[in-house]
Scaffold this active site. Sequence first.
Site, PDB file in Angstrom:
ATOM      1  N   GLN A 138     -17.010  14.593 -33.216  1.00  0.00           N
ATOM      2  CA  GLN A 138     -16.962  14.011 -34.648  1.00  0.00           C
ATOM      3  C   GLN A 138     -18.477  13.537 -34.392  1.00  0.00           C
ATOM      4  O   GLN A 138     -18.999  12.980 -33.357  1.00  0.00           O
ATOM      5  CB  GLN A 138     -15.993  12.668 -35.014  1.00  0.00           C
ATOM      6  CG  GLN A 138     -16.331  12.098 -35.965  1.00  0.00           C
ATOM      7  CD  GLN A 138     -15.642  11.009 -36.541  1.00  0.00           C
ATOM      8  OE1 GLN A 138     -14.750  11.352 -37.122  1.00  0.00           O
ATOM      9  NE2 GLN A 138     -15.838   9.942 -36.095  1.00  0.00           N
ATOM     10  N   ASP A 161     -17.173  18.068 -59.280  1.00  0.00           N
ATOM     11  CA  ASP A 161     -18.096  19.059 -58.547  1.00  0.00           C
ATOM     12  C   ASP A 161     -17.709  20.425 -58.615  1.00  0.00           C
ATOM     13  O   ASP A 161     -17.020  20.803 -59.647  1.00  0.00           O
ATOM     14  CB  ASP A 161     -18.161  18.229 -57.129  1.00  0.00           C
ATOM     15  CG  ASP A 161     -19.606  18.509 -56.746  1.00  0.00           C
ATOM     16  OD1 ASP A 161     -19.844  19.760 -56.302  1.00  0.00           O
ATOM     17  OD2 ASP A 161     -20.434  17.472 -56.364  1.00  0.00           O
ATOM     18  N   ASP A 170     -10.233  16.963 -42.302  1.00  0.00           N
ATOM     19  CA  ASP A 170     -11.166  15.749 -42.118  1.00  0.00           C
ATOM     20  C   ASP A 170     -11.307  15.096 -43.549  1.00  0.00           C
ATOM     21  O   ASP A 170     -12.067  14.176 -43.595  1.00  0.00           O
ATOM     22  CB  ASP A 170     -12.763  16.257 -41.720  1.00  0.00           C
ATOM     23  CG  ASP A 170     -13.057  15.145 -40.804  1.00  0.00           C
ATOM     24  OD1 ASP A 170     -12.439  14.212 -40.325  1.00  0.00           O
ATOM     25  OD2 ASP A 170     -14.232  15.077 -40.548  1.00  0.00           O
ATOM     26  N   HIS A 198     -20.518  22.633 -51.944  1.00  0.00           N
ATOM     27  CA  HIS A 198     -21.206  21.346 -52.385  1.00  0.00           C
ATOM     28  C   HIS A 198     -20.136  20.260 -52.640  1.00  0.00           C
ATOM     29  O   HIS A 198     -20.515  19.118 -51.999  1.00  0.00           O
ATOM     30  CB  HIS A 198     -21.779  21.549 -53.992  1.00  0.00           C
ATOM     31  CG  HIS A 198     -22.741  20.785 -54.360  1.00  0.00           C
ATOM     32  ND1 HIS A 198     -22.282  19.805 -55.086  1.00  0.00           N
ATOM     33  CD2 HIS A 198     -23.984  20.384 -54.309  1.00  0.00           C
ATOM     34  CE1 HIS A 198     -23.543  18.826 -55.221  1.00  0.00           C
ATOM     35  NE2 HIS A 198     -24.341  19.289 -54.696  1.00  0.00           N
ATOM     36  N   ASN A 211     -12.159  10.312 -36.959  1.00  0.00           N
ATOM     37  CA  ASN A 211     -11.197  10.857 -35.991  1.00  0.00           C
ATOM     38  C   ASN A 211     -12.210  11.388 -34.842  1.00  0.00           C
ATOM     39  O   ASN A 211     -12.997  11.203 -34.577  1.00  0.00           O
ATOM     40  CB  ASN A 211     -10.333  11.733 -36.689  1.00  0.00           C
ATOM     41  CG  ASN A 211     -11.037  12.720 -37.807  1.00  0.00           C
ATOM     42  OD1 ASN A 211     -12.195  13.116 -37.535  1.00  0.00           O
ATOM     43  ND2 ASN A 211     -10.362  13.134 -38.651  1.00  0.00           N
ATOM     44  N   ILE A 213     -12.986  14.741 -35.172  1.00  0.00           N
ATOM     45  CA  ILE A 213     -13.511  16.292 -35.728  1.00  0.00           C
ATOM     46  C   ILE A 213     -14.821  15.891 -37.059  1.00  0.00           C
ATOM     47  O   ILE A 213     -14.387  14.749 -37.612  1.00  0.00           O
ATOM     48  CB  ILE A 213     -12.552  17.188 -36.213  1.00  0.00           C
ATOM     49  CG1 ILE A 213     -11.591  16.536 -37.431  1.00  0.00           C
ATOM     50  CG2 ILE A 213     -11.663  17.599 -34.999  1.00  0.00           C
ATOM     51  CD1 ILE A 213     -10.927  17.417 -38.261  1.00  0.00           C
ATOM     52  N   VAL A 215     -17.310  15.114 -39.542  1.00  0.00           N
ATOM     53  CA  VAL A 215     -18.116  13.808 -39.552  1.00  0.00           C
ATOM     54  C   VAL A 215     -17.375  12.530 -40.013  1.00  0.00           C
ATOM     55  O   VAL A 215     -16.130  12.850 -40.222  1.00  0.00           O
ATOM     56  CB  VAL A 215     -19.122  14.158 -40.498  1.00  0.00           C
ATOM     57  CG1 VAL A 215     -20.131  15.003 -40.260  1.00  0.00           C
ATOM     58  CG2 VAL A 215     -18.492  14.305 -41.948  1.00  0.00           C
ATOM     59  N   ASN A 291     -33.124  16.841 -58.717  1.00  0.00           N
ATOM     60  CA  ASN A 291     -34.091  17.366 -57.733  1.00  0.00           C
ATOM     61  C   ASN A 291     -35.200  18.030 -58.433  1.00  0.00           C
ATOM     62  O   ASN A 291     -35.806  18.791 -57.693  1.00  0.00           O
ATOM     63  CB  ASN A 291     -33.430  18.512 -56.622  1.00  0.00           C
ATOM     64  CG  ASN A 291     -31.928  17.716 -55.985  1.00  0.00           C
ATOM     65  OD1 ASN A 291     -32.150  16.384 -56.105  1.00  0.00           O
ATOM     66  ND2 ASN A 291     -31.433  18.412 -55.425  1.00  0.00           N
ATOM     67  N   ALA A 304     -28.294  10.936 -65.617  1.00  0.00           N
ATOM     68  CA  ALA A 304     -28.995  10.103 -64.623  1.00  0.00           C
ATOM     69  C   ALA A 304     -29.719   8.846 -65.424  1.00  0.00           C
ATOM     70  O   ALA A 304     -29.787   7.999 -64.877  1.00  0.00           O
ATOM     71  CB  ALA A 304     -29.926  10.660 -63.900  1.00  0.00           C
ATOM     72  N   SER A 358     -27.934  15.033 -54.653  1.00  0.00           N
ATOM     73  CA  SER A 358     -26.355  15.088 -54.507  1.00  0.00           C
ATOM     74  C   SER A 358     -25.905  14.817 -53.390  1.00  0.00           C
ATOM     75  O   SER A 358     -24.706  14.277 -53.150  1.00  0.00           O
ATOM     76  CB  SER A 358     -25.958  16.583 -54.629  1.00  0.00           C
ATOM     77  OG  SER A 358     -26.366  17.275 -55.819  1.00  0.00           O
TER      78      SER A 358
HETATM   79 CA   LIG Z   1     -14.114  13.101 -38.905  1.00  0.00          CA
END
Ligand SMILES: [Ca+2]
Length: 396
Positions: A138, A161, A170, A198, A211, A213, A215, A291, A304, A358
């Site tokens: 991770q 999205d 994850d 995305h 965990n 794995i 991120v 952007n 926005a 984003s």
């Molecule tokens: Ca993770």
Amino acid sequence: MSTRICAAFLGASFLMAPAALAQSVGDPVPDTFICTLVNGPVSATYEANRAANEADGRVLHTYSRIFNGFALRVSDKAIDTLVERNPTITGCSQAVYVGLPDAGAAARGAPKPDGGGGKPDKGGGGGGKPGGSGGSDQTVPWGVARVGTGTPNGNVAWVVDTGVDVDNPDLNLVGSAEFLTAETFGGNANSVDDLNGHGTHVAGTIAAIDNTIGVVGVAPGAPVYSVRVLDSLGVAPDSDVAAGLDFVAANASAGDVVNLSLTADQGSTILDAGVQALADGGVFVVMAAGNSGVNVDTGSVSPAYNNGPNLFTVSSIDKRSNLASFSNYGASVDYAEPGVRILSLAPGGGTTNKDGTSMAAPHLSGILLVTGGSVGADGQVKRDKDGTAEDVGVLP
Ligand SMILES: [Ca+2]
Ligand SMILES: [Ca+2]
Ligand SMILES: [Ca+2]
């Protein structure tokens, strides 16, 4: 009528067509109209069906929460007659395409949404997992390290999205819905899965599980509900996006967070109504500033530019806290968050880097899912373009 609008009807057979042929954000959607009804005991479903029969059209959506009305696919000749003959209809306006802000960034030479094909930035920013436990693959992305991680408060992250990877190990995905009706190049209606990447990336930054794995997110393991409103190219009529917002308004609880990493390049009254209705219901609405490198207020960047209680607009910074070159700015922007070279989840497993507001917005969404509303500050954005430098929002 321009070539690209006519080409919209050709649909899936042009999936591999050059990007220049794709619909642009802000273009009108052919034969698609959003109609509003008078206030009072008028059934949107009844009126929508009646109108469709009368005008030889097709009902795309009905709306009951963000306003009373419906969306129809119908010819623009028929729509005028329809409004004239039906006093319950207060007006109809043509839908416009909205989409991911990242498409605009790529077009302007800003870093590509996928980080220019670079390899996953394992440990490049945030280093490994704090404590360096052996055997963990991770990564703590630099943005999450900057903002912090905390225990989620139990509220739901509604990710409106391109969809969220339905079986990503994850994520704590608690539901998926889909509202696409347009026959765009991206097509692929009737799937709840993420055919772009995305939405999965956004969800990972908010709530990837702590965990061994992938991120870790700002609010690790927070429940994620995917509301797919954008196609595989990240484009959709605002009438579809509004249907997703209407669904969230009907199902969310106060304290939940709606992450909206999408923009209309010009005002969209239907998106404006949607975010306002959600905010009025006590739901936190987190919006990417966009952007295009423009001022969201003078550029009328919707949603926005909406302001008020529970409405948050987020710009993008790099690791040095400099405003990203692509980031929109303006007085309506509330917080700056990491949005350059952000590592998060990819559909089907693994991780990838993306750039954009984003990617910045979900950091704030994660903060709100931990704190229930309060946001700390770790300095302010540098090289701000509007003279009112916003805080870099972090966990208090
Ligand atoms: Ca993770
Ligand atoms: Ca604001
Ligand atoms: Ca500013």
